[in-house]
Structure formats: C-alpha cells, structure tokens
Design an enzyme around this catalytic site. Sequence first.
Site, PDB file in Angstrom:
ATOM      1  N   HIS A   1       9.068  21.364 -66.795  1.00  0.00           N
ATOM      2  CA  HIS A   1       9.627  22.984 -66.970  1.00  0.00           C
ATOM      3  C   HIS A   1      10.353  23.117 -68.434  1.00  0.00           C
ATOM      4  CE1 HIS A   1      11.782  26.155 -64.806  1.00  0.00           C
ATOM      5  NE2 HIS A   1      12.835  25.906 -65.775  1.00  0.00           N
TER       6      HIS A   1
ATOM      7  N   ASP B   1      11.696  26.021 -70.665  1.00  0.00           N
ATOM      8  CA  ASP B   1      12.548  27.336 -70.655  1.00  0.00           C
ATOM      9  C   ASP B   1      12.310  28.128 -71.940  1.00  0.00           C
ATOM     10  OD1 ASP B   1      13.994  26.961 -67.826  1.00  0.00           O
ATOM     11  OD2 ASP B   1      14.784  25.005 -68.873  1.00  0.00           O
TER      12      ASP B   1
ATOM     13  N   MET C   1      13.511  31.367 -73.984  1.00  0.00           N
ATOM     14  CA  MET C   1      14.899  32.350 -73.919  1.00  0.00           C
ATOM     15  C   MET C   1      14.563  33.113 -75.024  1.00  0.00           C
ATOM     16  SD  MET C   1      17.957  30.019 -72.420  1.00  0.00           S
ATOM     17  CE  MET C   1      17.545  29.044 -71.178  1.00  0.00           C
TER      18      MET C   1
ATOM     19  N   ASP D   1      16.330  26.195 -59.626  1.00  0.00           N
ATOM     20  CA  ASP D   1      16.640  25.776 -60.846  1.00  0.00           C
ATOM     21  C   ASP D   1      18.211  25.941 -61.416  1.00  0.00           C
ATOM     22  OD1 ASP D   1      16.699  25.485 -63.649  1.00  0.00           O
ATOM     23  OD2 ASP D   1      15.375  27.189 -64.254  1.00  0.00           O
TER      24      ASP D   1
ATOM     25  N   MET E   1      12.449  33.573 -69.945  1.00  0.00           N
ATOM     26  CA  MET E   1      13.659  34.390 -69.501  1.00  0.00           C
ATOM     27  C   MET E   1      13.742  35.418 -70.621  1.00  0.00           C
ATOM     28  SD  MET E   1      15.926  31.050 -68.114  1.00  0.00           S
ATOM     29  CE  MET E   1      14.645  29.971 -68.930  1.00  0.00           C
TER      30      MET E   1
ATOM     31  N   MET F   1      17.003  31.228 -58.801  1.00  0.00           N
ATOM     32  CA  MET F   1      18.012  30.702 -59.580  1.00  0.00           C
ATOM     33  C   MET F   1      19.324  30.131 -59.032  1.00  0.00           C
ATOM     34  SD  MET F   1      16.627  30.401 -62.570  1.00  0.00           S
ATOM     35  CE  MET F   1      17.968  29.839 -63.819  1.00  0.00           C
TER      36      MET F   1
ATOM     37  N   HIS G   1       8.977  28.930 -67.774  1.00  0.00           N
ATOM     38  CA  HIS G   1      10.079  30.032 -67.311  1.00  0.00           C
ATOM     39  C   HIS G   1      10.482  30.655 -68.211  1.00  0.00           C
ATOM     40  CE1 HIS G   1      14.285  30.131 -65.232  1.00  0.00           C
ATOM     41  NE2 HIS G   1      13.710  31.209 -65.397  1.00  0.00           N
TER      42      HIS G   1
ATOM     43  N   SER H   1      13.880  19.843 -66.680  1.00  0.00           N
ATOM     44  CA  SER H   1      14.038  20.925 -67.746  1.00  0.00           C
ATOM     45  C   SER H   1      14.215  20.084 -69.118  1.00  0.00           C
ATOM     46  CB  SER H   1      14.996  21.851 -67.200  1.00  0.00           C
ATOM     47  OG  SER H   1      15.558  22.485 -68.509  1.00  0.00           O
TER      48      SER H   1
HETATM   49  C1  DX5 Z   1      18.862  27.687 -67.232  1.00  0.00           C
HETATM   50  C2  DX5 Z   1      17.646  26.860 -67.269  1.00  0.00           C
HETATM   51  C3  DX5 Z   1      17.491  25.618 -66.486  1.00  0.00           C
HETATM   52  C4  DX5 Z   1      18.145  24.526 -66.966  1.00  0.00           C
HETATM   53  C5  DX5 Z   1      18.666  23.890 -65.967  1.00  0.00           C
HETATM   54  O1  DX5 Z   1      18.570  28.925 -67.592  1.00  0.00           O
HETATM   55  O2  DX5 Z   1      16.579  27.895 -66.663  1.00  0.00           O
HETATM   56  O3  DX5 Z   1      16.135  25.262 -66.331  1.00  0.00           O
HETATM   57  O4  DX5 Z   1      17.901  24.023 -68.138  1.00  0.00           O
HETATM   58  O5  DX5 Z   1      19.704  22.672 -66.584  1.00  0.00           O
HETATM   59  P1  DX5 Z   1      20.655  21.964 -65.506  1.00  0.00           P
HETATM   60  O6  DX5 Z   1      19.623  21.110 -64.519  1.00  0.00           O
HETATM   61  O7  DX5 Z   1      21.170  21.195 -66.274  1.00  0.00           O
HETATM   62  O8  DX5 Z   1      21.337  22.824 -64.792  1.00  0.00           O
HETATM   63 ZN    ZN Z   2      14.514  27.246 -65.855  1.00  0.00          ZN
END
Ligand code: DX5
Ligand code: ZN
Length: 216
Positions: free
Chosen positions: A31, A33, A35, A173, A66, A135, A64, A6
Amino acid sequence: MLIAPSLLSCDFSRFRDEIIRVDEAGADYMHLDVMDGHFVPNLTFGAPVIKKLRNATKKPFDVHLMISEPHRYIGDFANAGADIISFHTECDSDVDLTLKLIEERGVKPALAIKPGTSPEAVQPYLDRLFMVLVMTVEPGFGGQSFMPDMMPKVEFLKKEIAERGLQTLVQVDGGIAKDTIATAAKAGVDICVAGTAVFGEKDAKEAIDTLKALCE
Ligand code: DX5
Ligand code: ZN
C-alpha cells in the site's frame, strides 16, 4: 483477510529493503500512500519513486492517491507500475473521467471515501470498481485511532455488492491493529491496510500472521 502494509510507516532511508522485508513477511499488497499537501495536509512521494521501487517485489502495488486532481497523474502512476489505483470521491477531478483513464490503462480502479462521506457516493460506480476503500481515520497521517463507527458503511457496501452479484472488494485504512482488526473482519472487510501495526513491530511476519489469525 488480506493485509496491505502501508509503506508510509516504513524506514524511508531503506524504502526498497522495507518492501522486500514485508514481501517476505507475507504482505498481500504493497500500500503506497501518495499525498500532495493539498488534498491532505502532508506530502509523501510520487510516481517516479514508485517506478524505481516497482521491481523490488512481484506483489501488487496498491496506490492510494490522496491528491486533489488525480486525473492529471493516472498515466504517470500506470507507467510506474501501479496495479490498483484508489482515488477519493471528494477530490476535484471528475470521478467518471478519472475511472475511465484508469480503465483505459488496464489498472484496477478503486474509489476511496473519507470518514465524513456516505457510501452512497460510490454506489453509482460500484460495478466498475475492483475495490472500495473506506477510510477509518482522516487521511493524511499514520498512527491514528481506528474509527469503529465506519463499520456500518462497510456492511452497507458488502450487502450492496452481494445483492448486485459483484466481486468488488472492500478495504479499510487507518488504525488497524491487534485490538481493532477483528471488528473490521466481522463487518466483512476483505483487505486491511496496516502501517504502524506492521512497521512498528520488530518482526513483520509475526505482526502479519497475528493480524490474520485475529480475523479467524
Ligand atoms: C493515512 C494513510 C494510511 C496510513 C495508515 O492517510 O492512508 O495508509 O498509513 O497508517 P496506520 O495503519 O498506522 O493507521
Ligand atoms: Zn492509505
């Protein structure tokens, strides 16, 4: 086990180099993320940033989302070069419509569920999904603790996928690390996202190799 680092935990001032670094270290997917500060209480980056980074690697971009209204941005993320787009069943968009938009663009669709959501939420769509994302933390931030009580959901989905003769992959994740990845592997997970466990280590190759070895 496939490992998808990630990038949320990377050094954003060197975003492109960080992608190259984990590519060379053996990352299977990148990956990313996204947001929106509304679906989750944090903001990251969007399609323009992803588009600029696309040619840093040939590895698949696992995006991903969010965000509250993913259907409004599918075209942008497809144009940016996303290979897989995950969005949440808990979002405000119509799931069927959003899946259609992803399918029309030839991108691999995935549905994600938060810790409080039952795997039954993805069941009606399973045969259309490349991947289900379970998740193992509340989405929003890296560095949180893995929730082992999500593993029955993984087991439920793997059983359902096998019974229906589907190829759908299951991803987890959140909180994946040396002390938790074996639990995920045992439940049947195909792809682990790992932020802190990869970027928090000096040697990314050693980190990825160790995580993979712990699944054998
Ligand atoms: C959280 C993200 C993850 C996050 C995981 O909302 O979707 O992808 O970056 O980070 P770690 O592996 O540190 O839990
Ligand atoms: Zn993620």
